[in-house]
Structures are given as C-alpha cells and as structure tokens.
Motif scaffolding. Structure first.
Motif, PDB file in Angstrom:
ATOM      1  N   TYR A   1      36.732  47.025  44.134  1.00 38.15           N
ATOM      2  CA  TYR A   1      37.525  47.616  43.195  1.00 38.15           C
ATOM      3  C   TYR A   1      39.044  48.286  43.647  1.00 38.15           C
ATOM      4  CZ  TYR A   1      39.148  49.826  38.685  1.00 38.15           C
ATOM      5  OH  TYR A   1      39.777  50.203  37.601  1.00 38.15           O
TER       6      TYR A   1
ATOM      7  N   MET B   1      41.159  45.319  44.261  1.00 36.60           N
ATOM      8  CA  MET B   1      41.772  44.666  43.097  1.00 36.60           C
ATOM      9  C   MET B   1      42.681  45.504  42.204  1.00 36.60           C
ATOM     10  SD  MET B   1      38.121  42.697  42.132  1.00 36.60           S
ATOM     11  CE  MET B   1      38.804  42.115  40.505  1.00 36.60           C
TER      12      MET B   1
ATOM     13  N   LEU C   1      46.610  39.399  40.250  1.00 31.65           N
ATOM     14  CA  LEU C   1      45.337  39.918  39.599  1.00 31.65           C
ATOM     15  C   LEU C   1      45.037  38.918  38.422  1.00 31.65           C
ATOM     16  CD1 LEU C   1      43.041  41.491  39.739  1.00 31.65           C
ATOM     17  CD2 LEU C   1      44.404  43.204  38.069  1.00 31.65           C
TER      18      LEU C   1
ATOM     19  N   GLY D   1      43.224  35.398  38.452  1.00 35.03           N
ATOM     20  CA  GLY D   1      42.075  35.271  38.946  1.00 35.03           C
ATOM     21  C   GLY D   1      41.598  35.559  40.154  1.00 35.03           C
ATOM     22  N   VAL D   2      40.667  36.148  40.638  1.00 35.55           N
ATOM     23  CA  VAL D   2      40.213  36.401  42.011  1.00 35.55           C
ATOM     24  C   VAL D   2      39.134  35.583  42.346  1.00 35.55           C
ATOM     25  CG1 VAL D   2      40.854  38.766  41.795  1.00 35.55           C
ATOM     26  CG2 VAL D   2      38.686  38.111  41.246  1.00 35.55           C
TER      27      VAL D   2
ATOM     28  N   VAL E   1      32.694  42.338  43.102  1.00 36.37           N
ATOM     29  CA  VAL E   1      33.773  41.580  42.538  1.00 36.37           C
ATOM     30  C   VAL E   1      33.604  41.213  41.153  1.00 36.37           C
ATOM     31  CG1 VAL E   1      35.332  39.335  42.828  1.00 36.37           C
ATOM     32  CG2 VAL E   1      34.606  40.885  44.891  1.00 36.37           C
TER      33      VAL E   1
ATOM     34  N   SER F   1      34.258  44.366  38.872  1.00 34.66           N
ATOM     35  CA  SER F   1      35.506  44.921  38.960  1.00 34.66           C
ATOM     36  C   SER F   1      36.379  43.941  37.959  1.00 34.66           C
ATOM     37  CB  SER F   1      36.247  44.919  40.473  1.00 34.66           C
ATOM     38  OG  SER F   1      35.216  45.753  41.210  1.00 34.66           O
ATOM     39  N   ALA F   2      36.084  42.545  38.093  1.00 35.49           N
ATOM     40  CA  ALA F   2      36.912  41.653  37.199  1.00 35.49           C
ATOM     41  C   ALA F   2      36.701  41.703  35.810  1.00 35.49           C
ATOM     42  CB  ALA F   2      36.463  40.173  37.888  1.00 35.49           C
ATOM     43  N   ARG F   3      35.288  41.953  35.512  1.00 39.54           N
ATOM     44  CA  ARG F   3      34.872  42.245  34.198  1.00 39.54           C
ATOM     45  C   ARG F   3      35.655  43.525  33.764  1.00 39.54           C
ATOM     46  NH1 ARG F   3      28.929  42.782  32.285  1.00 39.54           N
ATOM     47  NH2 ARG F   3      28.997  44.916  33.042  1.00 39.54           N
TER      48      ARG F   3
ATOM     49  N   VAL G   1      39.614  39.916  34.140  1.00 43.21           N
ATOM     50  CA  VAL G   1      40.188  38.621  34.733  1.00 43.21           C
ATOM     51  C   VAL G   1      39.046  37.737  35.213  1.00 43.21           C
ATOM     52  CG1 VAL G   1      42.217  39.976  35.748  1.00 43.21           C
ATOM     53  CG2 VAL G   1      40.135  39.937  37.068  1.00 43.21           C
ATOM     54  N   ARG G   2      39.418  36.509  35.495  1.00 41.98           N
ATOM     55  CA  ARG G   2      38.595  35.625  36.147  1.00 41.98           C
ATOM     56  C   ARG G   2      38.127  35.719  37.394  1.00 41.98           C
ATOM     57  NH1 ARG G   2      39.840  29.441  37.772  1.00 41.98           N
ATOM     58  NH2 ARG G   2      37.767  28.656  37.818  1.00 41.98           N
ATOM     59  N   ALA G   3      36.818  35.709  37.718  1.00 37.17           N
ATOM     60  CA  ALA G   3      36.191  36.030  39.021  1.00 37.17           C
ATOM     61  C   ALA G   3      35.307  34.604  39.380  1.00 37.17           C
ATOM     62  CB  ALA G   3      35.304  37.052  39.222  1.00 37.17           C
TER      63      ALA G   3
END
Length: 549
Positions: free
Chosen positions: A97, A100, A108, A111-112, A124, A127-129, A133-135
C-alpha cells in the motif's frame, strides 16, 4: 500487550509510548552501540521514510504478545509480533500500500502488476481494491491454493507461472511491458521497505524495555531491511538477526560472498521465503545493518508452528514460524537464559492439507521423537523381549510413536520403531541400550529417507506368513497401553506383521498379523473375547489380499 487497533498517522504528545518526531530523533545522542558512518547513513535515510509511511489505511497495529509456554521452555522471554493477524494474514499489505499510494496518479490508473508467492499478492490486491485500480498478480504454480483463492476474492487477476517467485517475477516483467502496467515489487523498492519498517516502529513503542534481538524471516529481504533500518537508527544495541530456510538461503550466501548470489533452485515448503535472488537494495541494506544470520530446517519450522499454536491457538505458515524456530535454536546454541527476544510471525496463509505433514515433522523438530531400525532374532520370545526393553520393568514406559514390522526372513526380523524422547541426547542412548541387550540398532532420527518415505513402506507380501490371520485393534492412547497390549499376547503366537502409528488421537490403531498354532485356537478366541478394546478381523479384506498376502 497492545491490542490490534488502527494507528493514527501522527500520535499526539499525550500518547503513551509515542513515536518521537524526526526533529527529536536528530537531537537525540547516539546510543553506545554506534554504527559505522555508512550504516548510519542508510538507517537515517530510511528512518524518515518509515516515519512518514502510509500503511494504516489498510493495516492495523498488531499485538506484541508474550509466548508464555515457549518462554518458560527456552528460559528466555519470547515476544511474538503478530503480523499474522493482519486482514490478509501477513505484513505484506504495509509495503504494497505504501508503494501504491506514493505512485504518480497516471502510473496508478494504468493498473498494477506484481509477482508473488502469495502474501504480497494479497497486499497488492487489497490495496488495488481500496484505491480502485486493476491488479494483475503473477504467482508460481506451486503457490498454495489458499493464497490463490484469497487473491481472487480480493479482486486480483491471477496468472500462474513457474515453480518459484523468481520464475513468476520474470514473467511478470514481460506482462508489464505488454500491457503497460505499473510494477509493484514485493521487496526491492524503498517505499515497500519503508512500509515494512513500520513493524519495527510498533515493536519499539510496544516494548520500551530491553530487547536483546529481533528475529526476522528473509525471502527477498524487504521486511528485514525495513526492520533493521528503523531499529538501528533508534536502538542500535538491539541485534537484528535474519532467518532463512536451509534450502532457500540466498541472502546468507550473498552476504558471505559480498555480492548477490542466484540459487539454482529453492525449497518450496517455506513458500513465502522461496526466493532465488534477493533484491539489490535489500542486499545493500541487510549487508550493512543485519547483525547475524541463522538457518533453520523444515522440522524446526514445523516444531515452531506447533509452539505458536500452543501459545496462541493460531496456525502460522512455515515462513511465519522461521523467527520462532531461530530463537529456539539460537538460545540453545549460545546457551542463553534470561534474554528478551522478539520473533515477527509474518504470515499465516497455510493450506489445511499441509497440517498433517507439519504435525508429523514437528516431533522431529522438537527432538521429541527418535526413529530406529532394529534387528530382532526370529525366535520365540524375542519380540516380547525387545518390547520390554522399550519400557523396562519398574520404569515409566516410553511412549511408542510408531511400530512397523513385516516378517521377511527365517532367521531375523527388521523392525522400524519410533519412540518419544524428552531430550535429543536420549536418541543415541536408547540405541546403545538396545545394542547392549543383543538387538543391532541403526539410529534413523536424522535420516530424511526414513522420515519421509521408508516409514510408510514397511510391509508387503511374505512367503513366511502362511496361515496368517490379520486383525485390526483400537485402544485408548495412554502411557504404556501399547506395551500392555503386546505383553497380553501369548509368547508362542508368531507375529508376522505389526503396524502402529500414534496420530495424536485419543485412541490408537494397530494392525497385527498372527500365525497361531492349532492348539491355541481356543486361547486366541478367549483373548479376543476378553479384550477390552474393539477389534475386527481383516483376513478376508480384499486390500489385504492384494497388497499384503
């Protein structure tokens, strides 16, 4: 001890045990155990990053708990930093986190992507949720299903590739380029390292008294780099000791050779630390700041999982238990008493089906089970005589953990036996005891082939078992119950097969093959009728006829 709770980003002056501000730290005189100038520079540079790390949007301050039973056993105060109690059951969400949240907005939003054996992947994905963003997560095909399912549940797109983290990492770099994603490294990144360093920040706040050493598991080196940087910046007298699995010791080999070493392969039991090549930055930091390194084997990790369960009723994954295993080994090796040690229990993502293996191997890790191959003459009364040696008359009976035998020769028998022991030096003493009484013995306690395979393979068909009848018995698991069961059999009955394994239940199971003289058929019937234990005759069982008869 502190309960798990969210931390405020800036503790107030009224907070008990608060983290000192950067200006205060700069004005604080250096402790007596001063670092070299280069090490001070590394620790100082990371101190600011750790103090300003953004982790508590997703992480909580985890407890620092006293392991009462383990502390009493090892004669030192053992504190567990319970990172296994995070929402993803690992410390990894801290670094993920922090990395990111510090990315440029455009990076960001693309997407990561990351490569991970499981715990970083969950950090990850979570944190993306949280950031919307897309992970994409590339994981080794050897990753426990529990971790794969957890990443799916958090909304991550899972790609399985390769047998180790390093294989997954190489593939993730290809996907990063092909899809224009932003890579979030699991350890070799200053923002990730700083996020992990907040673990040490909490430890020093939660226990302001003396700490002799903090034991930290090492995979790629992100956690120990952050922990060592913070501790050495503020309390350099505290030792930071890195711990690696014996079959995944890339950091130790790299430090010894003064350059990063790539392992040709890594062990997969401790999948969370199965890294072939440590990071360039983590190598630089660990080489400068970590005091010592310890390796532990699989059996020691299994025993540590059991130790933590007995104190907390929580089950760690192997990587999460490495620090505890190292404390036990370190204290015994250096004969230390009265010290205060901290182990970071860094993960608890364990597949349930691995617990059988852990429970079995924990006995060896604790040095509480010894294995032997004993040669017994095939003559009347020798089997009973050997059993009496295991629990000599007038003494407390030793707990037999396993007994495997299949008749194979007319003149001698080979028995595979496991016996519980209280101290590791007992194993060889018992072997010599058997030898003195005429039973040639091989001590198999440290033999991997015996522990992993042979113990399950003793048996098969035998031409010497003509007229054999097969019985299955159950009896209460009490000290001496097996020996009483054996001694109740008639000495003239020929035991052609015997299998017993203590599985930790309240009752034991025994499979016995008997050739009983015709004259003793009534005695056998009386024995079975008056036996206080349940029994079943399996002579007509098709499995017996296929594999044993």
């Amino acid at each position: 001890m502190a309960a798990a709770r969210p931390l405020r980003e800036s503790p107030s002056d009224a907070d008990a045990g608060r983290v000192p501000g950067i200006a205060e730290i700069a004005a604080t005189p250096a402790p007596a155990a001063a670092l070299s100038k280069s090490a001070q520079a590394i620790a100082g540079a990371y101190l600011r990053k750790i103090l300003t790390a953004r982790v508590y949007d997703v992480a909580v301050e985890t407890p620092l708990e006293l392991a009462k039973n383990l502390s009493r056993r090892v004669g030192n105060q053992v504190l567990l930093k319970r990172e296994d109690t995070q929402s993803v059951f690992s410390f990894k969400l801290r670094g993920a986190y922090n990395k990111m949240i510090n990315l440029a907005p455009e990076a960001l939003q693309r997407g990561v992507i990351c490569a991970s054996a499981g715990n970083h992947a969950q950090g990850v994905a979570l944190s993306a949720r949280r950031l919307g963003v897309r992970a994409v997560i590339v994981m080794p095909v050897t990753t426990p299903k529990l971790k794969v399912d957890a990443v799916h549940a958090l909304g991550g797109e899972v790609v399985l590739h390769g047998d180790s983290y390093s294989d997954a990492y190489a593939h993730a770099l290809q996907v990063e380029q092909a899809e224009g994603l932003t890579f979030v490294h699991p350890f070799d990144d200053p923002d990730v390292i700083a996020g992990q360093g907040t673990v040490a920040m909490e430890i020093l706040r939660q226990h302001q008294g003396p700490i002799d050493a903090v034991f930290v598991a090492i995979g790629g080196g992100g956690l120990i780099s952050g922990v060592a940087a913070y501790i050495k910046a503020l309390r350099p007298e505290i030792k930071v000791i890195g711990v690696q699995a014996q079959d995944s010791d890339a950091m130790i080999q790299s430090v010894r050779k003064g350059k990063r070493v790539t392992l040709s392969d890594v062990g997969l039991f401790s999948d969370g630390t199965a890294v072939k090549l440590v990071g360039a930055e983590t190598f630089r930091v660990a080489r400068a700041l970590v005091d010592e390194y310890v390796t532990v084997d699989t059996d020691a990790a299994c025993a540590a999982i059991k130790d933590v369960f007995q104190d907390t009723r929580s089950i760690l994954e192997p990587a999460g238990a490495l620090g505890v295993a190292a404390i036990k080994q370190y204290a015994e090796t250096h004969r230390l008493k009265g010290k205060t040690f901290v182990a970071i229990t860094c993960g608890a993502n364990m597949n349930f089906d691995r617990l059988r293996f852990v429970a079995e191997r924990a006995e060896f890790g604790e040095q509480r089970e010894a294995l032997y191959a004993v040669t017994v003459p095939e003559e009347r009364g020798s089997f009973r005589r050997f059993c009496e040696l295991i629990g000599p008359p007038g003494s407390a009976p030793r707990q037999v953990t396993e007994f495997n035998y299949r008749i194979s020769a007319a003149d001698q028998a080979h028995v595979f036996v496991g016996i519980s022991i209280a101290r590791r030096d007992e194993a060889e003493k018992i072997a010599r005891h058997f030898e003195r009484h005429g039973f040639p013995t091989a001590n198999l306690t440290g033999d991997e082939l015996a522990k992993e395979h042979v113990r399950h393979m003793v048996g098969g068909r035998s031409a010497l078992a003509a007229g054999e009848r097969l019985f299955r018995f159950e009896f209460p698991e009490r000290p001496g119950a097996l020996m009483r069961f054996l001694s109740s059999m008639h000495p003239d009955w020929n035991i052609t097969l015997f299998h017993y394994r203590n599985q930790g239940a309240d009752y034991g199971r025994i499979l016995v093959g008997l050739v009983v003289p015709d004259k003793d058929s009534k005695a056998l019937a009386t024995f079975l009728a008056t036996l206080a234990f349940p029994w079943v005759e399996e002579t007509d069982n098709p499995v017996y006829k296929l594999f044993l008869n």
